[in-house]
Structure formats: C-alpha cells, structure tokens
Design a protein around this motif. Sequence first.
Motif, PDB file in Angstrom:
ATOM      1  N   ILE A  17       5.515  81.254  49.321  1.00 27.90           N
ATOM      2  CA  ILE A  17       5.396  82.169  50.462  1.00 27.90           C
ATOM      3  C   ILE A  17       6.152  81.608  51.660  1.00 27.90           C
ATOM      4  N   THR A  18       5.972  80.330  51.933  1.00 28.43           N
ATOM      5  CA  THR A  18       6.663  79.689  53.056  1.00 28.43           C
ATOM      6  C   THR A  18       8.174  79.753  52.872  1.00 28.43           C
ATOM      7  N   ARG A  19       8.625  79.487  51.666  1.00 30.13           N
ATOM      8  CA  ARG A  19      10.068  79.537  51.377  1.00 30.13           C
ATOM      9  C   ARG A  19      10.619  80.939  51.601  1.00 30.13           C
ATOM     10  N   ALA A  20       9.853  81.959  51.226  1.00 26.12           N
ATOM     11  CA  ALA A  20      10.304  83.341  51.398  1.00 26.12           C
ATOM     12  C   ALA A  20      10.319  83.749  52.876  1.00 26.12           C
ATOM     13  N   LEU A  21       9.371  83.253  53.652  1.00 27.19           N
ATOM     14  CA  LEU A  21       9.266  83.642  55.061  1.00 27.19           C
ATOM     15  C   LEU A  21      10.195  82.854  55.985  1.00 27.19           C
ATOM     16  N   ALA A  22      10.474  81.610  55.643  1.00 27.44           N
ATOM     17  CA  ALA A  22      11.177  80.695  56.539  1.00 27.44           C
ATOM     18  C   ALA A  22      12.515  81.212  57.083  1.00 27.44           C
ATOM     19  N   PRO A  23      13.321  81.921  56.309  1.00 27.08           N
ATOM     20  CA  PRO A  23      14.592  82.373  56.886  1.00 27.08           C
ATOM     21  C   PRO A  23      14.441  83.407  58.015  1.00 27.08           C
ATOM     22  N   ASP A  24      13.333  84.122  58.031  1.00 29.44           N
ATOM     23  CA  ASP A  24      13.182  85.222  58.982  1.00 29.44           C
ATOM     24  C   ASP A  24      12.032  85.057  59.960  1.00 29.44           C
ATOM     25  N   ALA A  25      11.274  83.983  59.879  1.00 26.65           N
ATOM     26  CA  ALA A  25      10.113  83.785  60.742  1.00 26.65           C
ATOM     27  C   ALA A  25       9.957  82.310  61.064  1.00 26.65           C
ATOM     28  N   GLU A  26       9.269  82.050  62.160  1.00 28.15           N
ATOM     29  CA  GLU A  26       8.886  80.683  62.479  1.00 28.15           C
ATOM     30  C   GLU A  26       7.553  80.457  61.773  1.00 28.15           C
ATOM     31  N   VAL A  27       7.547  79.591  60.777  1.00 23.77           N
ATOM     32  CA  VAL A  27       6.381  79.414  59.912  1.00 23.77           C
ATOM     33  C   VAL A  27       5.672  78.108  60.245  1.00 23.77           C
ATOM     34  N   TYR A  28       4.362  78.218  60.353  1.00 24.59           N
ATOM     35  CA  TYR A  28       3.487  77.059  60.497  1.00 24.59           C
ATOM     36  C   TYR A  28       2.541  77.075  59.316  1.00 24.59           C
ATOM     37  N   ALA A  29       2.016  75.917  58.960  1.00 26.64           N
ATOM     38  CA  ALA A  29       1.139  75.838  57.793  1.00 26.64           C
ATOM     39  C   ALA A  29      -0.096  75.019  58.112  1.00 26.64           C
ATOM     40  N   LEU A  30      -1.202  75.441  57.542  1.00 25.85           N
ATOM     41  CA  LEU A  30      -2.458  74.700  57.625  1.00 25.85           C
ATOM     42  C   LEU A  30      -2.994  74.578  56.213  1.00 25.85           C
ATOM     43  N   ALA A  31      -3.285  73.342  55.814  1.00 21.84           N
ATOM     44  CA  ALA A  31      -3.789  73.099  54.460  1.00 21.84           C
ATOM     45  C   ALA A  31      -4.675  71.864  54.457  1.00 21.84           C
ATOM     46  N   SER A  32      -5.485  71.746  53.435  1.00 17.64           N
ATOM     47  CA  SER A  32      -6.344  70.573  53.307  1.00 17.64           C
ATOM     48  C   SER A  32      -5.596  69.395  52.680  1.00 17.64           C
ATOM     49  N   ASN A  33      -4.377  69.632  52.259  1.00 18.74           N
ATOM     50  CA  ASN A  33      -3.540  68.583  51.679  1.00 18.74           C
ATOM     51  C   ASN A  33      -2.126  68.693  52.245  1.00 18.74           C
ATOM     52  N   ARG A  34      -1.373  67.616  52.148  1.00 18.72           N
ATOM     53  CA  ARG A  34       0.017  67.645  52.606  1.00 18.72           C
ATOM     54  C   ARG A  34       0.897  68.055  51.444  1.00 18.72           C
ATOM     55  N   ASN A  35       1.665  69.119  51.642  1.00 19.24           N
ATOM     56  CA  ASN A  35       2.622  69.573  50.643  1.00 19.24           C
ATOM     57  C   ASN A  35       4.016  69.304  51.221  1.00 19.24           C
ATOM     58  N   PRO A  36       4.765  68.339  50.674  1.00 19.09           N
ATOM     59  CA  PRO A  36       6.061  67.992  51.238  1.00 19.09           C
ATOM     60  C   PRO A  36       7.050  69.157  51.263  1.00 19.09           C
ATOM     61  N   GLY A  37       6.974  70.042  50.273  1.00 19.33           N
ATOM     62  CA  GLY A  37       7.862  71.201  50.252  1.00 19.33           C
ATOM     63  C   GLY A  37       7.595  72.136  51.411  1.00 19.33           C
ATOM     64  N   ILE A  38       6.322  72.395  51.671  1.00 18.98           N
ATOM     65  CA  ILE A  38       5.957  73.235  52.801  1.00 18.98           C
ATOM     66  C   ILE A  38       6.343  72.542  54.099  1.00 18.98           C
TER      67      ILE A  38
END
Length: 87
Positions: A17-38
């Motif tokens: 989802i982040t990869r799909a949104l990133a070209p057209d939006a400023e994306v922030y993420a919140l997760a209980s784990n660190r995902n290096p790709g995100i």
Amino acid sequence: MSETVLVIGGGGREHAITRALAPDAEVYALASNRNPGIASLAAGTEIADETDTDAVVAYAESVGADAAVIGPEAALAAGVADALNDA
C-alpha cells in the motif's frame, strides 16, 4: 498539492500500500514493528501499538494526515477507524 496519508500496519500488505501511494502522496506509517521497506518509502514512521487508538490519533494529528489506510484487522476491531473519524 498532494494528500498526506497515514498507513497503519507494518506487514507486507502495508508495504505494498505504501509503495502504491508514495508516488502521489506524502505517506507516514505507524506500526508495532519496524518495516525497512516501509521506512524507505515513507516520509516518517512511528513505532506504536496499532490498536492503541490514542497513539494512532495523536500521530495522525501530528503529521496532518488527510486520510488513513488501516491494514491490520486487529486495529479495525479495536476501533481505530472510528477514533480517526471522530478526530
């Protein structure tokens, strides 16, 4: 002007989802784990429990999120969507 989107969750689904949104939006993420790709795609990340409605709302407000995408079912069951909508 692009939207600011908060992606909640740190798994493969949220990475896609982040990869799909990133070209057209400023994306922030919140997760209980660190995902290096995100982390490599997002403008910012926060480590917190995805079911903690107060933490999710606080982070959404701090980044000025216009929209949120909630990946984990547990976050939905905990009422995160309702809390964000109320905020």
